[in-house]
Scaffold this active site. Structure first.
Site, short mmCIF file in Angstrom:
data_model
loop_
_atom_site.label_atom_id
_atom_site.label_comp_id
_atom_site.label_asym_id
_atom_site.label_seq_id
_atom_site.Cartn_x
_atom_site.Cartn_y
_atom_site.Cartn_z
N HIS A 357 10.13 71.03 39.91
CA HIS A 357 10.73 72.33 40.21
C HIS A 357 11.80 72.17 41.29
O HIS A 357 12.94 72.62 41.12
CB HIS A 357 9.66 73.30 40.68
CG HIS A 357 10.18 74.62 41.18
ND1 HIS A 357 10.09 75.77 40.45
CD2 HIS A 357 10.81 74.96 42.33
CE1 HIS A 357 10.65 76.77 41.12
NE2 HIS A 357 11.09 76.29 42.28
N GLU A 358 11.43 71.55 42.40
CA GLU A 358 12.36 71.47 43.53
C GLU A 358 13.55 70.57 43.22
O GLU A 358 14.69 70.88 43.58
CB GLU A 358 11.63 70.98 44.79
CG GLU A 358 10.54 71.92 45.28
CD GLU A 358 11.05 73.32 45.59
OE1 GLU A 358 12.26 73.47 45.86
OE2 GLU A 358 10.25 74.26 45.57
N HIS A 361 16.29 72.20 41.41
CA HIS A 361 17.27 72.93 42.22
C HIS A 361 18.48 72.03 42.49
O HIS A 361 19.62 72.52 42.55
CB HIS A 361 16.66 73.36 43.55
CG HIS A 361 15.82 74.60 43.46
ND1 HIS A 361 16.30 75.77 42.93
CD2 HIS A 361 14.54 74.85 43.86
CE1 HIS A 361 15.35 76.70 43.00
NE2 HIS A 361 14.27 76.17 43.55
N TYR A 372 22.13 81.62 45.13
CA TYR A 372 20.72 81.94 45.31
C TYR A 372 20.56 83.35 45.88
O TYR A 372 19.99 83.57 46.95
CB TYR A 372 20.05 80.90 46.21
CG TYR A 372 18.56 80.84 46.01
CD1 TYR A 372 18.03 80.26 44.86
CD2 TYR A 372 17.69 81.34 46.95
CE1 TYR A 372 16.65 80.20 44.66
CE2 TYR A 372 16.31 81.28 46.78
CZ TYR A 372 15.81 80.71 45.63
OH TYR A 372 14.45 80.65 45.44
N GLU A 381 16.14 80.16 40.23
CA GLU A 381 14.71 79.91 40.40
C GLU A 381 14.01 79.69 39.06
O GLU A 381 13.14 78.83 38.93
CB GLU A 381 14.08 81.09 41.15
CG GLU A 381 12.67 80.83 41.64
CD GLU A 381 12.57 79.73 42.68
OE1 GLU A 381 11.51 79.07 42.74
OE2 GLU A 381 13.55 79.50 43.42
N ASP A 443 13.78 89.54 45.23
CA ASP A 443 13.71 88.13 45.64
C ASP A 443 13.83 87.27 44.39
O ASP A 443 13.25 87.58 43.36
CB ASP A 443 12.36 87.89 46.33
CG ASP A 443 12.22 86.46 46.82
OD1 ASP A 443 12.00 85.57 45.96
OD2 ASP A 443 12.30 86.22 48.03
N HIS A 445 12.42 84.68 43.42
CA HIS A 445 11.15 84.24 42.85
C HIS A 445 10.56 85.29 41.90
O HIS A 445 9.74 84.97 41.04
CB HIS A 445 10.13 83.93 43.95
CG HIS A 445 10.48 82.72 44.76
ND1 HIS A 445 11.29 82.77 45.86
CD2 HIS A 445 10.14 81.41 44.61
CE1 HIS A 445 11.43 81.55 46.37
NE2 HIS A 445 10.73 80.71 45.63
#
Length: 543
Positions: A357-358, A361, A372, A381, A443, A445
């Protein structure tokens, strides 16, 4: 001196990161299958060697003035080559940033799609406005912009150490008519210990805040799995280090609970790493290195992309960040992943889905660079959720079969529930199932739920079903029935859309257009795959 040796080593008893079994996709009808397969293969990106990619970038840089002329750009505009992708049929997709009067244009990025013979087929732009400002002389002093930005960041972070750097003059074109602006980076630390590099965009003539976003993207996870995994290591001077030359020289280092620096390299005498217990510092390193390796292999094998930037260079992973830090984050400025050790330093957040996931990015930053914030932030995200999930399935671990649940193993909620659900995002109590006019205000997320839901519907379809032992029941916004096209096709469509047709300002409507274009390239207009993309977007109220 002992020569450097690139090795594959098996780690017995080391903590195994989250992974998954490959779920069977839904087969599309066989009529015209051969033609569809040929079309898909010709539109797929080819694997570029580092030298071939560098050659394409040099060619694009050499001809950028001519390209700008062909695009009808103004005399003060210049193109800066950022990335390039080449399809099997010879189509080249070159991504550019723009400058105006020597100033960076934020939101001025564009992708030029060129046929095999060199003719421009089309262009995808982040801004539809002409890039120009009346003057590049600011009315507001840089010190005033810095003071305002620091106040904004302090209020946003509600934390210590906000420190505004010297503002840089830019042209802001990401929303509305382009204006002269300042981009001020404010460094600080968020309440949970996560570092922050907050960008505050201020109108250079009025002092009005135009936009803000944080470079540091965070996620949550933990690693509590047992088993044996293979790692790429290197022997140097009689000791082994967690340096993976087979994957771009990726390195895993130990921050030893500090919050700064590159970390100390891990070394071992016998090349047997970790015990599977969090009290052994090597265990978290094993999971981090394994997660980085699987993510590298996923992008290379499935999408033909070698490394996060596509340049064959590995990132780095830092473990044991801070004290009881319950998070993990990607930082593009150091091109590195960083993991905390969790509550009480007993649950390192080094699971595979967190790593994939990270690091995704980073892929987004190197390609579309989706802002973002707003709807583009939700897409940013969701992209990490989509590819984190895809990497889990790719790993084919028997210990933890793949699923469409995000963070299902970390139990952050304390009741065994996942962080996010792709089949029905609203089950987490905060994410959106479908798009509405309020989506951009959430947000990232939670606004990501719309794209996550789209991806699930595109992959598996609507309604109740059981996949890999997990029960799902995905609704649609209009009550329609959606037939999935299979995850293998869905992830390729999303990757092509991200890397070739999305820009920094892409919103949900733009994402629909990008994925329809990608599906058309891969499977032809009117194909079941294109119809599937359209139906899945309708299923989340994006039309």
């Amino acid at each position: 001196m002992t020569p450097h040796i690139s090795r594959k080593t098996r780690v017995t008893g080391a903590a195994l990161a989250a992974a998954g079994l490959l779920a069977a996709g839904i087969t599309v009808g066989t009529a015209g299958a051969s033609t569809t397969q040929t079309s898909a293969k010709s539109a797929m990106p080819i694997k570029l060697s580092a030298s071939h990619r560098a050659e394409l970038l040099r060619d694009a840089s050499t001809t950028k003035a001519q390209t700008a002329k062909e695009l009808g750009l103004g005399s003060q505009e210049q193109l800066v080559v950022k990335d390039v992708i080449k399809d099997a049929d010879g189509t080249t997709h070159t991504r550019y940033e723009r400058t105006f009067g020597g100033l960076p244009v934020l939101g001025g990025d564009l992708v030029v799609h060129t046929a095999k013979g060199g003719a421009i087929k089309s262009t995808t732009k982040a801004s539809k406005h002409s890039i120009k400002v009346a003057s590049t002389t600011a009315k507001i002093a840089p010190t005033a912009a810095a003071k305002s930005a620091q106040g904004t960041a302090t209020k946003t972070l509600s934390a210590k150490g906000a420190d505004a750097q010297t503002p840089k003059k830019v042209v802001w074109a990401a929303s509305g008519k382009p204006v002269l602006a300042y981009d001020t980076i404010v460094k600080g630390v968020q309440k949970d210990g996560t570092p922050s590099r907050m960008h505050v965009i201020t109108d250079a003539n009025t002092g009005k805040k135009l936009f803000q976003y944080d470079e540091i993207h965070t996620g949550k996870g933990e690693s509590q799995y047992s088993g044996s995994v293979e790692l790429g290591t290197k022997k140097d001077g009689g000791k082994f280090t967690l340096t993976d030359d087979g994957r771009g020289g990726h390195k895993t280092t130990n921050l030893e609970n500090s919050e700064n620096g590159e970390g100390k390299p891990f070394s071992d005498d016998d090349d047997a790493w970790g015990t599977g217990k969090p009290d052994d510092p090597q265990t978290a390193a094993v999971d981090a290195a394994y997660g980085a390796g699987v993510t590298w292999d996923y992008y290379k094998t499935v999408h033909g992309r070698e490394g996060i930037k596509g340049d064959g260079k590995g990132a780095s992973s830092r473990v044991h960040y801070g004290d009881s830090y319950v998070n993990a984050f990607w930082d593009d400025s150091c091109f590195c992943m960083t993991y905390g050790d969790g509550e009480g330093n007993k649950k390192p957040l080094t699971a595979l889905d967190v790593a994939a996931h990270e690091m995704s990015h980073g892929v987004t930053a190197a390609t579309a660079n989706l802002e973002y914030s707003g709807e583009s932030g939700g897409l940013n995200e969701a992209t990490s959720d989509i590819f984190g999930t895809s990497a889990e399935f790719f790993a084919k671990s028997e210990k933890d079969p793949g699923d469409y649940l995000i963070g299902e193993k970390i139990d952050i909620n304390g009741d065994g529930s996942p962080l996010r659900y792709m089949d029905k995002p609203s089950k987490d109590g905060q994410s959106q199932d479908n798009w509405d006019s309020n989506t951009g205000g959430l947000d990232p997320h939670y606004s990501s739920g719309v794209a996550n839901h789209f991806f699930y519907l595109l992959s598996e379809g609507s309604g109740p079903k059981e996949i890999g032992g997990v029960k799902y029941d995905s609704p649609t916004a209009d009550g329609s029935k959606v037939e999935g096209i299979g995850r293998d096709k869905a992830e390729k469509i999303w990757f092509k859309a991200l890397t070739e047709y999305m820009t920094s300002t892409t919103d949900y409507k733009g994402a629909r257009e990008a994925t329809v274009k990608a599906a058309t390239d891969l499977y032809k207009a009117g194909s079941p795959e294109v119809k599937g993309v359209e139906a899945a977007w309708a299923g989340v109220a994006v039309k």
